[in-house]
Motif scaffolding. Structure first.
Motif, PDB file in Angstrom:
ATOM      1  N   VAL A  50     -28.069  23.794   1.387  1.00 20.74           N
ATOM      2  CA  VAL A  50     -29.146  24.327   0.559  1.00 20.74           C
ATOM      3  C   VAL A  50     -29.191  25.831   0.661  1.00 20.74           C
ATOM      4  CG1 VAL A  50     -30.529  22.287   0.623  1.00 20.74           C
ATOM      5  CG2 VAL A  50     -30.720  23.950   2.458  1.00 20.74           C
ATOM      6  N   LEU A  65     -27.809  16.089  -2.329  1.00 21.92           N
ATOM      7  CA  LEU A  65     -28.802  16.133  -1.249  1.00 21.92           C
ATOM      8  C   LEU A  65     -30.088  15.403  -1.659  1.00 21.92           C
ATOM      9  CD1 LEU A  65     -29.785  17.242   1.493  1.00 21.92           C
ATOM     10  CD2 LEU A  65     -30.585  19.251   0.273  1.00 21.92           C
ATOM     11  N   ALA A 114     -14.606  12.309  -1.272  1.00 19.04           N
ATOM     12  CA  ALA A 114     -15.562  13.419  -1.270  1.00 19.04           C
ATOM     13  C   ALA A 114     -15.447  14.208   0.019  1.00 19.04           C
ATOM     14  CB  ALA A 114     -16.969  12.881  -1.404  1.00 19.04           C
ATOM     15  N   SER A 115     -15.379  15.487  -0.114  1.00 17.55           N
ATOM     16  CA  SER A 115     -15.355  16.306   1.093  1.00 17.55           C
ATOM     17  C   SER A 115     -16.275  17.504   0.942  1.00 17.55           C
ATOM     18  CB  SER A 115     -13.933  16.778   1.361  1.00 17.55           C
ATOM     19  OG  SER A 115     -13.481  17.513   0.248  1.00 17.55           O
ATOM     20  N   SER A 116     -17.047  17.469  -0.132  1.00 21.17           N
ATOM     21  CA  SER A 116     -17.919  18.618  -0.366  1.00 21.17           C
ATOM     22  C   SER A 116     -19.022  18.666   0.676  1.00 21.17           C
ATOM     23  CB  SER A 116     -18.534  18.518  -1.753  1.00 21.17           C
ATOM     24  OG  SER A 116     -19.253  17.326  -1.838  1.00 21.17           O
ATOM     25  N   ARG A 117     -19.372  19.861   1.045  1.00 15.57           N
ATOM     26  CA  ARG A 117     -20.454  20.043   2.007  1.00 15.57           C
ATOM     27  C   ARG A 117     -21.707  20.318   1.198  1.00 15.57           C
ATOM     28  NH1 ARG A 117     -20.805  21.977   7.427  1.00 15.57           N
ATOM     29  NH2 ARG A 117     -22.877  22.783   7.841  1.00 15.57           N
ATOM     30  N   VAL A 118     -22.708  19.502   1.410  1.00 14.56           N
ATOM     31  CA  VAL A 118     -23.955  19.716   0.685  1.00 14.56           C
ATOM     32  C   VAL A 118     -24.848  20.577   1.541  1.00 14.56           C
ATOM     33  CG1 VAL A 118     -26.018  18.619  -0.176  1.00 14.56           C
ATOM     34  CG2 VAL A 118     -23.800  17.592  -0.605  1.00 14.56           C
ATOM     35  N   HIS A 176     -21.359  17.061  12.147  1.00 14.01           N
ATOM     36  CA  HIS A 176     -21.871  15.694  12.247  1.00 14.01           C
ATOM     37  C   HIS A 176     -22.719  15.516  13.504  1.00 14.01           C
ATOM     38  CE1 HIS A 176     -18.421  14.645   9.479  1.00 14.01           C
ATOM     39  NE2 HIS A 176     -19.493  14.254   8.840  1.00 14.01           N
ATOM     40  N   PRO A 180     -21.411   9.369   7.119  1.00  6.45           N
ATOM     41  CA  PRO A 180     -21.590  10.799   7.409  1.00  6.45           C
ATOM     42  C   PRO A 180     -23.033  11.199   7.692  1.00  6.45           C
ATOM     43  CG  PRO A 180     -21.282  10.477   5.058  1.00  6.45           C
ATOM     44  CD  PRO A 180     -21.113   9.137   5.693  1.00  6.45           C
ATOM     45  N   PRO A 240     -21.730  12.574   0.571  1.00  4.36           N
ATOM     46  CA  PRO A 240     -20.823  13.676   0.926  1.00  4.36           C
ATOM     47  C   PRO A 240     -20.394  13.603   2.387  1.00  4.36           C
ATOM     48  CG  PRO A 240     -22.739  14.491  -0.239  1.00  4.36           C
ATOM     49  CD  PRO A 240     -23.013  13.066   0.066  1.00  4.36           C
ATOM     50  N   GLU A 241     -19.210  14.126   2.643  1.00 10.50           N
ATOM     51  CA  GLU A 241     -18.647  14.071   3.997  1.00 10.50           C
ATOM     52  C   GLU A 241     -19.568  14.745   5.008  1.00 10.50           C
ATOM     53  OE1 GLU A 241     -15.854  12.324   4.444  1.00 10.50           O
ATOM     54  OE2 GLU A 241     -16.231  12.572   6.575  1.00 10.50           O
ATOM     55  N   VAL A 242     -20.163  15.847   4.595  1.00  8.48           N
ATOM     56  CA  VAL A 242     -21.129  16.531   5.458  1.00  8.48           C
ATOM     57  C   VAL A 242     -22.427  16.675   4.675  1.00  8.48           C
ATOM     58  CG1 VAL A 242     -21.682  18.646   6.710  1.00  8.48           C
ATOM     59  CG2 VAL A 242     -19.332  17.798   6.663  1.00  8.48           C
ATOM     60  N   ILE A 243     -23.490  16.144   5.198  1.00  8.29           N
ATOM     61  CA  ILE A 243     -24.770  16.223   4.483  1.00  8.29           C
ATOM     62  C   ILE A 243     -25.877  16.613   5.447  1.00  8.29           C
ATOM     63  CG2 ILE A 243     -25.193  13.723   4.716  1.00  8.29           C
ATOM     64  CD1 ILE A 243     -26.509  13.955   1.867  1.00  8.29           C
ATOM     65  N   SER A 271     -13.678   7.023  -0.103  1.00  8.65           N
ATOM     66  CA  SER A 271     -14.229   8.196  -0.767  1.00  8.65           C
ATOM     67  C   SER A 271     -13.325   9.390  -0.548  1.00  8.65           C
ATOM     68  CB  SER A 271     -15.606   8.492  -0.203  1.00  8.65           C
ATOM     69  OG  SER A 271     -16.003   9.754  -0.640  1.00  8.65           O
ATOM     70  N   THR A 303     -21.010   7.900  -3.620  1.00  2.71           N
ATOM     71  CA  THR A 303     -20.390   8.715  -2.579  1.00  2.71           C
ATOM     72  C   THR A 303     -21.401   9.546  -1.817  1.00  2.71           C
ATOM     73  OG1 THR A 303     -18.518   8.938  -4.079  1.00  2.71           O
ATOM     74  CG2 THR A 303     -18.538  10.366  -2.152  1.00  2.71           C
ATOM     75  N   ARG A 337     -38.893  27.772  -4.640  1.00  7.91           N
ATOM     76  CA  ARG A 337     -38.097  27.279  -3.516  1.00  7.91           C
ATOM     77  C   ARG A 337     -38.405  28.063  -2.237  1.00  7.91           C
ATOM     78  NH1 ARG A 337     -33.337  24.713  -3.255  1.00  7.91           N
ATOM     79  NH2 ARG A 337     -32.583  24.502  -1.137  1.00  7.91           N
TER      80      ARG A 337
END
Lengths: 188, 351
Positions: free
Chosen positions: A188, B143, A182-186, B351, A108, B273-276, A180, B271, B87
């Motif tokens: 900020v 992250l 995991a599907s959380s979107r990280v 992505h 990803p 994450p699917e979207v990072i 996995s 893991t 921050r």
């Protein structure tokens, strides 16, 4: 009266500079060596588990002493054949996910794609010809060992992180690699 | 009485001090966008103060970092506010540094004899970005972990010295128990000290060379009496800077209160994450890394940074050898559009 044993001005300066360079150079070298981690010992056979513990239709997730995550599973067509496939993307070190519907591993981070045997087929890893790493395995008296880089003070001893579960991914003819969820979107 | 006592022990002449601090400032500095250099300096002071306070509760280890940030955010009195200010000041500092650099670039203020100060400024830009990178690595959320892993492996992709730098950064072959303390030391000690040194050099060079002078249309003589080309640092310019400082404090408090930084899921080495996504100021590099293979992307990014570092000399060569004397403007516009375009691209897709 002039003392002939006194060094010349030039000689004194050279000796002083050399002394300082030697003293503080050694100090700097010690500091640099302190900061740089212990060298990796390559090719250490590390105990994983008993061979019997590797299931027929799932993967055993193992963390090496160096911190790498390895998935160990049996081949479907040759159950006695074991393979250890790294789940670390060779591009920049993220963990790949198995996408059952696409029969591929997906990274990803930068969109790297690998086929079920770990060969890169798209994205930056494919451009660079980087595939998922396979580690050598050996059996000895029913015990399974893996040949992985070992490192002092890294992550401690190698350990099994994830016991096989029935909900694992279904891979054709190749070792199963942890899927996995995991599907959380990280963000900020 | 007290005055003479102090005078004996601190023999400073007030007149000399006044002269030193009261340098005439060119008129163009009355425009707010010429105060962008002072903005990151002000924000840096905020960062030092809030950073020191956060360090009182922060525990830099993989076992305790996330929980200590949670404690700061949810339990410590005004912890949420101080973390929020830290921050948001980081975000604004990056933005202000970039805007200041753009102002310097498009006004040609990097040209002879100010080439060295441009290069010092480039070092400060890299320091600021590295502070941002190491800062969000300390939270030890997903992250943080994956950002640090990718960042170290980017360094590892540099030919010849890459592996050495990567191992030095991580304290091993991969992210391990030694990594977080290293990032903390770099973020809280090494980079701030480097930054203070660079700020002193940057301002020192400005004072030695004087500020570049510009004359805008409305500054030109349009009356019977010629306008002064300068105004006083004290109190005129100081008032501008103080107004800016006050506005920033209000803005930071507003942002920290209305948009407080949250905590993402804790780091999970198993893991990704699917979207990072990294912080916004790394979107351009993140997108670039998706477009090319690792080594090509890293070398090309290194080349861009090298060109930016040496731009004053490249620009001088272009101006001397070709008739494209304003090429820098068009190259700058192209560069800004490319950076903005890649950043937006990365921001709008998963992505």
């Amino acid at each position: 009266m002039e003392d002939n044993n006194l060094p010349t001005r030039r000689g004194f300066m050279i000796a002083a500079c050399a002394s300082f360079a030697a003293a503080y150079g050694t100090f700097a070298a010690f500091m640099a060596r302190f900061l740089y981690p212990a060298e990796t010992a390559v090719g250490n056979w590390t105990y994983v588990s008993t061979v019997a513990r590797i299931p027929q239709d799932d993967a055993l997730v193992f963390r090496t002493p160096g911190g790498a995550i390895v998935n160990i599973a049996r081949s479907l067509d040759q159950p006695e054949r074991l393979m250890a496939l790294s789940s670390t993307c060779p591009h920049l070190g993220c963990q790949v996910h198995w996408e059952g519907h696409n029969q591929r591993f997906f990274c990803p981070c930068h969109n790297g794609i690998f086929d079920p045997t770990g060969k890169a087929i798209a994205g930056p890893p494919a451009d660079a010809g980087q595939s998922l790493l396979q580690y050598p395995l050996k059996e000895d008296g029913g015990l399974l060992f893996i040949d992985v880089p070992n490192e002092e003070l890294a992550m401690g001893q190698g350990e099994i992180l994830d016991a096989p579960s029935p909900a694992a991914c279904k891979l054709p003819q190749v070792p199963r690699v942890r899927s996995s969820t995991a599907s959380s979107r990280v963000s900020v | 009485m007290i005055g003479s006592w102090l005078q004996e022990r601190l023999p400073i002449q007030l007149d000399e001090l006044k002269e030193l601090t009261n340098e005439p400032v060119p008129n163009h500095l009355k425009r707010w966008w010429f105060a962008l250099g002072g903005t990151p300096a002000y924000l840096f002071v905020i960062q030092i103060i809030t950073g020191l306070l956060l360090a009182v509760y922060y525990r830099p280890s993989a076992e305790s970092a996330y929980e200590s940030v949670r404690y700061i955010t949810e339990s410590a009195t005004f912890g949420w506010y101080l973390r929020g200010v830290h921050r948001w000041a980081a975000t604004l500092m990056v933005a202000a540094v970039i805007l200041h650099q753009m102002r310097v670039y498009f006004t040609g203020a990097y040209r002879k004899p100010r080439e060295l100060n441009w290069m010092v400024g480039m070092c400060m830009l890299i320091c600021t970005l590295t502070l941002g990178f190491t800062g969000y690595s300390l939270v030890y959320e997903q992250l943080s972990y994956w950002g640090a892993t990718v960042g170290a492996n980017i360094a590892g992709g540099v030919p010849v010295v890459g592996d050495f730098i990567r191992r030095l950064m991580l304290g091993g072959d991969a992210y391990n128990v030694n990594t977080l303390p290293r990032f903390f030391v770099i973020h809280a000690a090494v980079l701030p000290m480097t930054m203070i040194f660079l700020i002193v050099v940057h301002i020192g060079i400005i004072r030695l060379q004087g500020v570049t002078e510009y004359e805008f249309e409305d500054d030109k003589d349009d009356g019977p009496e010629e306008k002064a080309k300068t105004f006083n640092f004290f109190p005129d310019h100081l008032l501008t800077e103080l107004s800016l400082g006050l506005s920033l404090m209000v803005l930071l408090s507003f942002l920290a209160t209305v948009f407080p930084p949250l905590l993402g899921p804790p780091a999970d080495p198993l893991t990704t994450p699917e979207v990072i996504k990294p912080e916004w100021f790394f979107y351009v590099a993140f997108r670039w890394l998706k477009l090319f293979s690792g080594t090509a992307a890293i070398l090309s990014m290194g080349f861009v940074v090298f060109v930016m570092f040496t731009w004053p000399f490249i620009d001088a060569s272009i101006r001397k050898r070709t008739r494209f004397t304003e090429a820098s403007v068009w190259i700058g516009i192209f560069g800004v559009l490319a950076i903005v375009g890649l950043t937006i691209w990365e921001a709008v897709v998963a992505h």
